[in-house]
Design an enzyme around this catalytic site. Sequence first.
Site, PDB file in Angstrom:
ATOM      1  N   ASP A  13       0.869  -1.185   0.000  1.00 49.15           N
ATOM      2  CA  ASP A  13       0.000   0.000   0.000  1.00 49.15           C
ATOM      3  C   ASP A  13       0.906   1.235   0.000  1.00 49.15           C
ATOM      4  OD1 ASP A  13      -2.255   1.714   0.265  1.00 49.15           O
ATOM      5  OD2 ASP A  13      -2.114   1.685   2.432  1.00 49.15           O
ATOM      6  N   SER A  14       0.298   2.398  -0.176  1.00 49.42           N
ATOM      7  CA  SER A  14       1.056   3.651  -0.131  1.00 49.42           C
ATOM      8  C   SER A  14       1.684   3.875   1.243  1.00 49.42           C
ATOM      9  CB  SER A  14       0.113   4.824  -0.422  1.00 49.42           C
ATOM     10  OG  SER A  14      -0.895   4.877   0.580  1.00 49.42           O
ATOM     11  N   TYR A  45      -0.688   8.507  -1.814  1.00 49.78           N
ATOM     12  CA  TYR A  45      -0.724   8.353  -3.271  1.00 49.78           C
ATOM     13  C   TYR A  45      -1.893   9.140  -3.865  1.00 49.78           C
ATOM     14  CZ  TYR A  45       2.411   4.166  -3.647  1.00 49.78           C
ATOM     15  OH  TYR A  45       3.460   3.286  -3.656  1.00 49.78           O
ATOM     16  N   GLY A  46      -2.908   9.416  -3.035  1.00 51.28           N
ATOM     17  CA  GLY A  46      -4.195   9.927  -3.509  1.00 51.28           C
ATOM     18  C   GLY A  46      -4.157  11.074  -4.508  1.00 51.28           C
ATOM     19  N   CYS A  76      -4.570  -1.360  -1.831  1.00 53.34           N
ATOM     20  CA  CYS A  76      -4.696   0.074  -2.071  1.00 53.34           C
ATOM     21  C   CYS A  76      -5.615   0.292  -3.267  1.00 53.34           C
ATOM     22  CB  CYS A  76      -3.310   0.651  -2.357  1.00 53.34           C
ATOM     23  SG  CYS A  76      -3.308   2.405  -2.733  1.00 53.34           S
ATOM     24  N   ASN A  77      -6.724   0.966  -3.048  1.00 52.49           N
ATOM     25  CA  ASN A  77      -7.665   1.239  -4.136  1.00 52.49           C
ATOM     26  C   ASN A  77      -7.040   2.171  -5.175  1.00 52.49           C
ATOM     27  OD1 ASN A  77     -10.622   0.304  -3.030  1.00 52.49           O
ATOM     28  ND2 ASN A  77      -9.284   0.924  -1.376  1.00 52.49           N
ATOM     29  N   THR A  78      -6.251   3.127  -4.690  1.00 49.59           N
ATOM     30  CA  THR A  78      -5.647   4.114  -5.587  1.00 49.59           C
ATOM     31  C   THR A  78      -4.631   3.445  -6.512  1.00 49.59           C
ATOM     32  OG1 THR A  78      -5.832   5.628  -3.713  1.00 49.59           O
ATOM     33  CG2 THR A  78      -4.577   6.406  -5.608  1.00 49.59           C
ATOM     34  N   GLU A 154      -1.955   7.545   8.837  1.00 49.53           N
ATOM     35  CA  GLU A 154      -0.505   7.362   8.662  1.00 49.53           C
ATOM     36  C   GLU A 154       0.273   7.820   9.892  1.00 49.53           C
ATOM     37  OE1 GLU A 154       1.608   5.935   6.202  1.00 49.53           O
ATOM     38  OE2 GLU A 154      -0.372   5.070   5.947  1.00 49.53           O
ATOM     39  N   CYS A 186     -11.051   3.266   0.588  1.00 47.50           N
ATOM     40  CA  CYS A 186      -9.606   3.467   0.783  1.00 47.50           C
ATOM     41  C   CYS A 186      -9.239   2.611   1.985  1.00 47.50           C
ATOM     42  CB  CYS A 186      -9.315   4.941   1.034  1.00 47.50           C
ATOM     43  SG  CYS A 186      -7.676   5.278   1.697  1.00 47.50           S
ATOM     44  N   THR A 187      -8.120   1.900   1.876  1.00 44.97           N
ATOM     45  CA  THR A 187      -7.780   0.917   2.912  1.00 44.97           C
ATOM     46  C   THR A 187      -7.333   1.562   4.226  1.00 44.97           C
ATOM     47  OG1 THR A 187      -5.569   0.727   1.943  1.00 44.97           O
ATOM     48  CG2 THR A 187      -7.235  -0.890   1.259  1.00 44.97           C
ATOM     49  N   HIS A 188      -7.150   2.884   4.217  1.00 46.68           N
ATOM     50  CA  HIS A 188      -6.840   3.566   5.476  1.00 46.68           C
ATOM     51  C   HIS A 188      -8.085   3.710   6.356  1.00 46.68           C
ATOM     52  CE1 HIS A 188      -3.098   4.510   3.467  1.00 46.68           C
ATOM     53  NE2 HIS A 188      -2.662   5.196   4.520  1.00 46.68           N
TER      54      HIS A 188
HETATM   55  N1  DGL Z   1      -4.799   3.278   1.110  1.00 52.28           N
HETATM   56  C1  DGL Z   1      -4.898   3.785  -0.194  1.00 52.28           C
HETATM   57  C2  DGL Z   1      -6.182   3.444  -0.907  1.00 52.28           C
HETATM   58  O1  DGL Z   1      -6.809   2.455  -0.606  1.00 52.28           O
HETATM   59  C3  DGL Z   1      -4.263   5.082  -0.576  1.00 52.28           C
HETATM   60  C4  DGL Z   1      -4.313   6.251   0.336  1.00 52.28           C
HETATM   61  C5  DGL Z   1      -3.356   7.311  -0.172  1.00 52.28           C
HETATM   62  O2  DGL Z   1      -2.164   7.036  -0.156  1.00 52.28           O
HETATM   63  O3  DGL Z   1      -3.813   8.379  -0.610  1.00 52.28           O
HETATM   64  O4  DGL Z   1      -6.592   4.124  -1.818  1.00 52.28           O
END
Ligand code: DGL
Length: 284
Positions: A13-14, A45-46, A76-78, A154, A186-188
């Site tokens: 993931d990011s 990463y967003g 990570c979805n992004t 984070e 988003c996985t966060h």
């Molecule tokens: N956890 C990530 C996701 O699922 C990315 C969050 C990020 O880095 O902006 O999209």
Amino acid sequence: MGTACDDPIGIFDSGLGGLSVVQAIRRRLPAEQLLYVADCAYAPYGGRPTAFIRARALALAGFLQTQRAKALVVACNTATAAAAEALRRQLELPIIAMEPAVKLAAAATRCNVVGVLATEGTLASARFAGLLARFAGAVRVVTRPAPDLVLLVERGEIDGIEVMRRVQAHVSHLLRQGSDTIVLGCTHYPHLRPLIERAAGPEVAIIDTGPAVARELRRRLEEKGLARSSAGGGTIRIWTSAAVDSARAVSQRLIGSGHDALVIDALPNLPMLQSDAWMQATGR
Ligand code: DGL
């Protein structure tokens, strides 16, 4: 040497947010050795260019392959939106990627309005537009980018009044538009689930894709005869592209201190397809 059941599963993931997916995998596949790369030096990463995310994703996946990963989970979805196709083109191993659960949510909503919390990158992607076209049907999908929540997770900030205030701002926006179902795209965000649930109230369904990804991973491993069969004893090993000490503290905060043996190392510098000058110009 061929792939063996005892080989690990590679996940990235990011940053550390994707540990929510690691937890879901651990619950479903407790015997597996999990390798997790947190690209903290480049999180979030967003808001980054697609080409940058794709280059990082290919580099991280390449690293996990050198660690003998038998399957790859894009937690990570992004990164899925930016790089899933490129990863599938370039790598031979099974790849499980994640995307906002629009299909599930469209089936679950009673008042035909679904809210999606995700990054700007995911929401602006062609992949997300494709998801809406295929699965939204007559359901109205309201979207809300929440980059500030990524930064909080984070830093390991997952409770407290200020965090709740920010969660409330995003959730209220979705509720005001009539959503009765909220997708954690988003996985966060699953790390903030107790706060999101409190802000949304008991009538609103919250959907997290982590458990479905873990189920799909198990199915793919079993199909290929690659699942590790033992009563438990799986491990989690983490690499971070930023400082190891803070990654250790945040990881323990996110997945609990029951992982005393959590091994965290610095990710080596990875070769990138693009030049360093390009990376500097577009990525930092
Ligand atoms: N956890 C990530 C996701 O699922 C990315 C969050 C990020 O880095 O902006 O999209």
